[in-house]
Design an enzyme around this catalytic site. Structure first.
Site, PDB file in Angstrom:
ATOM      1  N   SER A 138      14.654 -15.974  19.623  1.00  0.00           N
ATOM      2  CA  SER A 138      14.081 -14.634  19.820  1.00  0.00           C
ATOM      3  C   SER A 138      14.004 -13.840  18.524  1.00  0.00           C
ATOM      4  CB  SER A 138      14.927 -13.859  20.835  1.00  0.00           C
ATOM      5  OG  SER A 138      16.280 -13.764  20.379  1.00  0.00           O
ATOM      6  N   ASN A 144      11.686 -13.090  14.912  1.00  0.00           N
ATOM      7  CA  ASN A 144      10.318 -12.568  14.862  1.00  0.00           C
ATOM      8  C   ASN A 144       9.307 -13.573  15.401  1.00  0.00           C
ATOM      9  OD1 ASN A 144      10.512 -14.337  12.669  1.00  0.00           O
ATOM     10  ND2 ASN A 144      10.148 -12.763  11.133  1.00  0.00           N
ATOM     11  N   TRP A 145       9.398 -14.831  14.967  1.00  0.00           N
ATOM     12  CA  TRP A 145       8.436 -15.824  15.431  1.00  0.00           C
ATOM     13  C   TRP A 145       8.700 -16.216  16.877  1.00  0.00           C
ATOM     14  CZ3 TRP A 145       4.163 -17.492  16.403  1.00  0.00           C
ATOM     15  CH2 TRP A 145       3.712 -18.823  16.373  1.00  0.00           C
ATOM     16  N   PHE A 174      20.376 -24.788  13.628  1.00  0.00           N
ATOM     17  CA  PHE A 174      20.999 -24.463  14.906  1.00  0.00           C
ATOM     18  C   PHE A 174      20.535 -25.364  16.042  1.00  0.00           C
ATOM     19  CE2 PHE A 174      20.839 -19.960  13.020  1.00  0.00           C
ATOM     20  CZ  PHE A 174      22.052 -20.145  12.363  1.00  0.00           C
ATOM     21  N   LYS A 220       7.649 -27.759   3.330  1.00  0.00           N
ATOM     22  CA  LYS A 220       6.933 -26.652   2.685  1.00  0.00           C
ATOM     23  C   LYS A 220       7.884 -25.513   2.340  1.00  0.00           C
ATOM     24  CE  LYS A 220       6.597 -24.190   6.754  1.00  0.00           C
ATOM     25  NZ  LYS A 220       6.884 -22.791   7.098  1.00  0.00           N
ATOM     26  N   ARG A 238       9.783 -15.497   3.765  1.00  0.00           N
ATOM     27  CA  ARG A 238      11.140 -15.155   3.320  1.00  0.00           C
ATOM     28  C   ARG A 238      11.670 -16.083   2.240  1.00  0.00           C
ATOM     29  NH1 ARG A 238      13.570 -16.553   9.216  1.00  0.00           N
ATOM     30  NH2 ARG A 238      11.696 -15.362   9.723  1.00  0.00           N
ATOM     31  N   GLN A 293      15.214 -21.134   5.444  1.00  0.00           N
ATOM     32  CA  GLN A 293      15.101 -22.543   5.783  1.00  0.00           C
ATOM     33  C   GLN A 293      15.128 -23.405   4.521  1.00  0.00           C
ATOM     34  OE1 GLN A 293      14.460 -23.802   9.282  1.00  0.00           O
ATOM     35  NE2 GLN A 293      15.525 -21.858   9.405  1.00  0.00           N
TER      36      GLN A 293
END
Length: 333
Positions: free
Chosen positions: A15, A17-18, A102, A178, A242, A273
């Site tokens: 839950s 932003n994406w 996660f 990426k 980010r 990430q």
């Protein structure tokens, strides 16, 4: 039941932003498609907001994720649920939208709790979709195109076009690697090296993404790198996002402030990430003796852990990769 078939029930796991954007997009389609249940449950990692209210309660009351997607209504058929087991109960289509580190823990909690035949999909990020700007995405599948087409139908809108390709590994690796290249691009920005240098880093990064993917999985298709999950998403992530932003700050601070510190300060609960992925990629390269083949991917990790200074992001190119361990030069070029 619809035409003798049970309706599909979708649950979104995540839950941020994406995750919120994905829930909004999916819910707008499930409300219109007769083969889907209207309700979309969104699992929320519970947080206490500065107001003292629980995040899940806030989302359900305001129909908006005030922390990660403020100002965007999710749709009345999106239900936030902090109980993972309850959120996926009876769902046969699971959408994973959490940081990759996660996923393993979440999946372990779901063992034995899912309907037989439940399908899952993992999503890449894409904030433009929240405000309905034109975007694309790619779904990878193996053999069963009918299943992939059903997923594509769930996501597709006039402003969000979804294609399907028979290459799960290629799509997944593009979405993962990426982020490492975006760290490199951010370092270039932080060092004020200019657009030509950044373009070179992106090109080299794409080349190493393709070579690494094909070495790990020979079934990976070259054409996948020309889908939206490949070069398009790489460009987007290296121009914004980010990973690029925090890497820029890291370079501007001369590497004296850690990525963990900058992440906490700049992202307000969101996770990077690229740094963790770079570490995992480096472990694979070390184990298989491939470090010399992938100087950019190796250098990003070494910079992230402070073993090399940020300026090393362009210095590595002085060393010619040793291609002799690859059987066939077209695996790299």
């Amino acid at each position: 039941m619809e035409n003798g078939h049970a309706k599909n029930l979708v649950a979104v796991i995540g839950s941020g932003n994406w995750g919120s954007v994905a829930s909004r997009l999916i819910a707008s389609n499930t409300a219109k498609l007769p083969s889907f249940h209207d309700e979309v449950r969104m699992w929320v990692f519970e947080e206490i907001l500065p107001t003292g209210k629980k995040l899940s309660e806030s989302i359900n009351q305001a129909n908006e994720n005030c922390k990660y997607l403020p100002g965007i209504k999710l749709g009345a058929n999106v239900i936030a649920d902090p109980d993972l087991e309850n959120a996926v109960k009876d769902a046969n289509m699971l959408v994973f939208v959490t940081p990759h580190q996660f996923v393993e823990g979440i999946c372990k909690k779901l063992v034995g709790k899912l309907r037989p035949g439940t399908e899952g999909i993992s999503l890449i990020k894409g904030m433009e979709i929240a405000v309905e700007k034109f975007s694309e995405a790619t779904i990878g599948y193996k053999k069963d195109k009918e299943v992939a087409t059903r997923w594509a139908k769930l996501f597709t809108t006039p402003y969000f076009l979804v294609s399907v390709v028979e290459d799960i590994e290629g799509v997944e690796l593009c979405g993962t690697l990426k982020n490492v290249v975006a760290i490199a691009a951010g370092l270039v920005d932080g060092l004020d090296m200019g657009n030509n240098t950044k373009a070179a880093i992106m090109r080299i990064g794409l080349r190493e993404m393709r070579a690494f993917s094909k070495l790990l999985s020979p079934s990976v298709r070259d054409n996948t790198f020309f889908e939206s999950c490949g070069v398009a998403d790489l460009i987007t992530t290296c121009l914004g996002g980010r990973n690029r932003r925090v890497a820029e700050a890291f370079a501007r601070n001369g590497g004296k402030r850690s990525f963990d510190e900058l992440e906490a300060e700049m992202l307000h609960g969101q996770k990077l990430q690229g740094v963790s992925t770079a570490k995992e990629v480096y472990e694979v390269l070390t184990y298989r003796g491939w470090q010399e083949l992938f100087p950019l991917l190796s250098t990003v990790h070494e910079i992230c852990i402070g073993q090399l200074p940020p300026t090393s992001i362009v210095e590595y190119s002085e060393h010619t990769p040793n291609l002799s361990i690859i059987n066939g030069s077209n695996a790299y070029y």
